[in-house]
Design a protein around this motif. Structure first.
Motif, PDB file in Angstrom:
ATOM      1  N   THR A  54       0.846  -1.181   0.000  1.00 47.06           N
ATOM      2  CA  THR A  54       0.000   0.000   0.000  1.00 47.06           C
ATOM      3  C   THR A  54       0.889   1.242   0.000  1.00 47.06           C
ATOM      4  N   THR A  55       0.351   2.328  -0.520  1.00 42.17           N
ATOM      5  CA  THR A  55       1.113   3.577  -0.500  1.00 42.17           C
ATOM      6  C   THR A  55       0.649   4.479   0.628  1.00 42.17           C
ATOM      7  N   GLU A  56      -0.246   3.987   1.463  1.00 41.90           N
ATOM      8  CA  GLU A  56      -0.757   4.802   2.565  1.00 41.90           C
ATOM      9  C   GLU A  56       0.326   5.033   3.607  1.00 41.90           C
ATOM     10  N   CYS A  57       0.325   6.253   4.122  1.00 40.42           N
ATOM     11  CA  CYS A  57       1.309   6.633   5.131  1.00 40.42           C
ATOM     12  C   CYS A  57       0.797   7.905   5.812  1.00 40.42           C
ATOM     13  N   ASN A  58       1.115   8.054   7.082  1.00 38.95           N
ATOM     14  CA  ASN A  58       0.666   9.276   7.764  1.00 38.95           C
ATOM     15  C   ASN A  58       1.609  10.455   7.509  1.00 38.95           C
ATOM     16  N   ARG A  59       2.767  10.200   6.919  1.00 40.38           N
ATOM     17  CA  ARG A  59       3.734  11.242   6.549  1.00 40.38           C
ATOM     18  C   ARG A  59       4.117  12.143   7.726  1.00 40.38           C
TER      19      ARG A  59
END
Length: 128
Positions: A54-59
Motif C-alpha cells: 500500500t502507499t498509505e502513510c501518515n507522513r
C-alpha cells in the motif's frame, strides 16, 4: 561468459580418462560441479524483495524523506501480489521478502493474509 569457461574446463577435465579414474579427482570434480551450480543459482536469484502493498502513510516521521510530499493512496491488487509470490516460489527463492520500506504496511488490513501466503509458498525465505 565466466560460467561457460568454467563449465568447459570442468567438462574437459572430466572427459580425460586418467582424471576420471582417480577417486580423489572424481570427488573434487563432483564438489566443484555442485558448488558451481549452487553459486550460479544463488547469484541469479534475488536476495531481497521489497513489496509495497500500500502507499498509505501518515507522513509524520521526521526522518522520512517523503514526509513533505503528498502521495495518492493505492493498494496492490491481490492477483499481482500472488503472482509475485508464486514467481518467487517457482525459482526457489531463498532470500528475504520485505514489506514496504517506503510506506506503512500495517495500514493495509490484508497484511496478515499476505504474510501467511508468503510464508506458505516461500518456506525458505525470511518474511520481514
Amino acid at each position: 561468459m565466466p560460467r561457460d569457461i568454467l563449465t568447459e574446463i570442468v567438462d574437459r577435465l572430466h572427459k580425460n580418462e586418467r582424471v576420471r579414474s582417480s577417486r580423489y579427482v572424481g570427488y573434487l570434480w563432483s564438489r566443484l560441479s555442485y558448488m558451481r551450480d549452487v553459486y550460479y543459482r544463488r547469484r541469479l536469484a534475488p536476495r531481497i524483495i521489497a513489496i509495497e502493498n500500500t502507499t498509505e502513510c501518515n507522513r509524520r516521521c521526521p526522518y522520512c524523506p517523503h514526509f513533505w510530499s503528498p502521495r495518492e493512496s493505492h493498494v496492490m491488487e491481490l492477483s499481482l501480489y500472488r503472482k509475485i509470490i508464486d514467481d518467487l516460489a517457482e525459482i526457489h527463492c531463498e532470500g528475504t521478502v520485505l514489506f514496504a520500506p517506503w510506506d506503512e504496511p500495517l495500514l493495509d488490513p490484508r497484511l496478515p493474509s499476505f504474510v501467511e501466503y508468503a510464508k506458505r509458498r516461500l518456506s525458505r525465505c525470511s518474511i520481514v
